[in-house]
Write a protein that holds these residues in place. Structure first.
Motif, short mmCIF file in Angstrom:
data_model
loop_
_atom_site.label_atom_id
_atom_site.label_comp_id
_atom_site.label_asym_id
_atom_site.label_seq_id
_atom_site.Cartn_x
_atom_site.Cartn_y
_atom_site.Cartn_z
N SER A 1 1.88 0.11 -2.67
CA SER A 1 1.23 0.32 -1.38
C SER A 1 2.06 1.42 -0.73
O SER A 1 2.91 1.20 0.11
N HIS B 1 -4.78 4.19 -0.56
CA HIS B 1 -3.70 3.32 -0.07
C HIS B 1 -2.88 2.69 -1.20
O HIS B 1 -1.94 1.96 -0.93
N THR C 1 -0.98 6.93 1.37
CA THR C 1 -1.84 6.73 2.52
C THR C 1 -1.80 5.25 2.88
O THR C 1 -2.20 4.40 2.08
N ASN C 2 -1.29 4.96 4.08
CA ASN C 2 -1.11 3.56 4.43
C ASN C 2 -2.44 2.81 4.44
O ASN C 2 -3.49 3.39 4.70
N LEU C 3 -2.35 1.52 4.16
CA LEU C 3 -3.51 0.63 4.07
C LEU C 3 -4.34 0.73 5.36
O LEU C 3 -3.76 0.71 6.44
N ASP C 4 -5.72 0.73 5.32
CA ASP C 4 -6.50 0.77 4.11
C ASP C 4 -7.28 2.07 4.03
O ASP C 4 -7.64 2.65 5.05
N CYS C 5 -7.58 2.52 2.82
CA CYS C 5 -8.30 3.78 2.64
C CYS C 5 -8.81 3.90 1.21
O CYS C 5 -8.09 4.30 0.32
N THR D 1 1.20 -0.99 10.18
CA THR D 1 1.14 0.22 9.35
C THR D 1 2.51 0.53 8.75
O THR D 1 2.61 0.96 7.61
N ASN E 1 3.28 -2.07 6.14
CA ASN E 1 2.30 -1.71 5.10
C ASN E 1 2.27 -2.70 3.94
O ASN E 1 2.24 -2.32 2.78
N ARG F 1 -5.01 -5.78 5.76
CA ARG F 1 -3.90 -5.37 6.61
C ARG F 1 -3.35 -6.56 7.40
O ARG F 1 -3.99 -7.59 7.51
#
Lengths: 476, 476
Positions: free
Chosen positions: A96, A268, A273-277, B110, B113, B322
């Motif tokens: 992550s 992510h 790229t931090n959660l979520d994506c 974030t 994460n 998240r």
């Protein structure tokens, strides 16, 4: 009721720019310190079920509490209950991989707090999402038919689960529109022919580039030759491994994608790229829209009526949506394509080094080809450790020792890994990809593995009789 | 490959605590300044479709760009394309009420994460979610059967769409388990009886507390008397208005909830919690789990096997999730129950004031009872403005003037509102709830409404012949 009166009457305001500034700076330092110290915490949380219920009050407070008190509680009560996915010694599940750039993008998104369900609700949110999915599609060398310029298009969703649910729904409805009945199935390609003979219409095939278990890769080319003949919607799920395909040397894993209908990967997971994506591209957005569109009167507007704009609400399950494009945009710009490739290559390189370390110790074996940054290994059934057992016992014992080894490793708090079952083998998954991980952490992780196996074996020597059950119940 | 070498080799690192600190402070000031100046921007973005494509490059950069350059671009290219939901002059759709506390919570989430799909992947994420949904459930005075202590439980999802999809799936599967066939329907209660006569089994009823159109309230008590008889799953969707029910004087809108099966509201609408955060409670979590559970081997672990913990992956569509509980926890603690009630009451109070202003101008009418903080109004068909028209023309013209008025208001950039169709009436929805809104903004918004109607009418006087088409095409 003026501003001053409001403040006096209610004690504090939910959003005040100067208080925001003060508290915001506090929390940046808090999180920066967290990253600085993250190696000091046990990687896998050591708490017991119910720990937090014992520490927090039964009810919400009636009166406000200062941020300083709350941050103390985060440090004392929340941090011990966190498994530190951002630790450089985290190798479990899939990474992550957060980054400063994505964090800043998420902050901007959270700060603007717009609800970009359609174009007019915040044009920048939609247009930046068009742009970054185009950028990323080009980086992945996706066929033009997946990009807006080729009448396809990209969308940012939360997770692969959503992407698959959406494309599956689109595939089902597309088939139903064609055949007008419901005798449909979602099946593996090997059964396609017999299904058709049985009157079942196969409609959706999900091929995986980098499976969760062992990061295996489905061969797209042969699959698509079959599916194309029967008009089956092919989705390519590259949740973890897709990002690697921005490197020319890995792009071949996507060969055959030109015959697929949709493709997704999770930024992510292994794309900083931090959660979520989850990035999803489809060749035929109107198939998605026909299944997922909602047009209540209260959302009607000139721009949508003009059909000149994308309304992303019609590309996903949910109506409300965050401005996710910002974080991806910041990741792409803050690092540039060149660095992003090199970050991914460095993870693959140190995973390869770990693989070499495993192979150099005869007690272990690598159980699946390492395509990306994940190594699957186990205590070898054919090692000298099990020379006195018969073949069935060897397999069973090596599974048991591997399982015990993993639990000991994770209980040590020094590193964190996870497992999979491959065939009948219990294997340890070692996935490199945390943003802070460097070669020294991987070398250190290997030492932890070896030391723990040593400890298990020395314990075993002391209890030679029925040892496996003994140490099993002791350690597990 | 050590740390220094890594830096040298790749130019920058994705995550470095000191660079994180430096850039984090920059962005906090950027967002604090945004809030300070938010009233200066046109509330509804004034850009044209495609504006951003003209301003940004065709491809992602190969080399990294400094954060300072990126932030300049955010200011110059993104901010003009944003409709400012955080503006105190934003009254469209439903509020997206951000707060400092929720922002900080989202930053922590974030920053950490973590991917809290099950308990062991980060125990704090699960347990804090148990705790805050209990806290909030108590604040709403939910029946104990909805709380963990009463064998129900709460979960934080992204949006109401997800909550309804999950509960609908659970309801369907529960009915299928009972009746073992698929002749099922999802229908309004008035048709229940005839459906049953036709052999269709009604299984799900969604009652709304605060509809999107006019914030109307379904009567739970009479509905549930019918549904209970037929074993229909009743979901209560209080997406917008649910938060108000933490005030004792609004709680009566939930009377009858004891007969429902599930209840949800969006903390990201009118509860000072940045997007996204939908709070869902169910009486029977195992019905959800039976429909939504996934148990791949790679997620197996001792804690889950012990059944002592909640694994929230089994409560929702998606696997990855998240750590949303942090922001709700910070909202509850930073303000306390007392202040939160007073924030909501202040919005209702100033909405009531706006309603009085509308009623004091004979050219307008309020078209639906104002239950919460939303006022629905229109240019009155029975006003003197239309005295020369016949009845049908009056209705049509008043709709046209109202629609033109709304477009003029939004084009002014001074305030932003949206619309609904009620029966055959085109009405303006004025929803109070942005965190920065005070009474002065509502008074100012009313002046904008009046001035724009004045301008339309003065224009109309100058083109007395076929005026309605003229000003329609001119303004719209």
């Amino acid at each position: 009721m003026g501003s001053l009166q409001f403040e006096h009457e209610f004690g504090n305001k939910p959003l005040d720019s100067e208080e925001f500034r003060r508290q915001g700076h506090l929390i940046i330092d808090f999180i920066a310190d967290y990253y600085k110290n993250v190696e000091k915490y046990p990687v896998r949380s050591q708490v017991e079920p119910g720990y937090l219920h014992k520490r927090l009050p039964e009810s919400a407070p009636y009166n406000p509490e200062p941020i300083e008190t709350i941050l103390q509680d985060v440090e004392q009560h929340i941090v011990p209950g966190i498994t530190h996915w951002q630790s450089p010694n985290y190798f479990a599940y899939f990474p992550s991989s957060g980054s400063t750039a994505a964090f800043l993008g998420e902050m901007l998104s959270t700060g603007f707090n717009v609800v970009g369900f359609n174009w007019v609700s915040s044009p920048a949110a939609t247009e930046l999402e068009n742009i970054v999915t185009n950028w990323l599609g080009e980086m992945l060398n996706l066929p033009k038919s997946f990009l807006f310029s080729g009448n396809g298009g990209g969308v940012l969703q939360g997770t692969t689960c959503e992407a698959i649910l959406c494309t599956l729904t689109a595939a089902r409805d597309q088939t139903l529109r064609k055949i007008g009945r419901e005798n449909i199935g979602m099946l593996l390609w090997a059964t396609i022919k017999s299904d058709i003979e049985d009157g079942i219409i196969p409609l959706f095939l999900c091929a995986t580039i980098g499976t969760t278990g062992i990061a295996a890769v489905d061969p797209l080319q042969p699959l698509s030759e079959v599916t194309r003949r029967y008009g089956i919607w092919v989705h390519i799920d590259a949740a973890y491994a897709g990002s690697a395909c921005i490197c020319p040397e890995f792009r071949h894993f996507l060969d055959g994608i030109e015959n697929a209908d949709s493709f997704s990967f999770n930024a992510h997971k292994w794309f900083f790229t931090n959660l979520d994506c989850c990035c999803l591209w489809v060749k035929n957005p109107s198939a998605l829209n026909q299944s997922l569109s909602t047009n209540p009167e209260y959302l009607r507007n000139k721009a949508s009526d003009s059909r000149k704009v994308v309304d992303y609400k019609d590309w996903q399950i949910t109506l409300s949506r965050r401005f996710r494009a910002l974080k991806l945009w910041l990741v792409l710009r803050s690092h540039g394509v060149g660095n992003l490739r090199n970050f991914l290559r460095s993870h693959v390189k140190i995973a390869r080094h770990f693989e070499e370390l495993v192979r150099s110790d005869k007690r272990f074996e690598v159980v699946a080809p390492r395509n990306f940054s994940m190594v699957c290994f186990k205590v070898s059934a054919s090692s000298a450790l099990f020379k006195h057992e018969n073949d069935d016992e060897k397999d069973e014992k090596s599974n048991e020792v591997t399982k015990t080894l993993l639990e000991k490793i994770n209980t040590s708090g020094k590193v964190c890994m996870s497992h999979a079952i491959v065939g009948e083998m219990y294997v340890i998954r070692f996935a490199v990809g945390a943003s802070l991980t460097e070669e020294k952490h991987v070398v250190g992780a290997w030492k932890v593995v070896q030391q723990n196996l040593d400890a298990i074996l020395s314990h075993r020597i002391h209890i030679p009789c029925e040892f496996s059950m003994h140490w099993y119940s002791y350690w597990y």
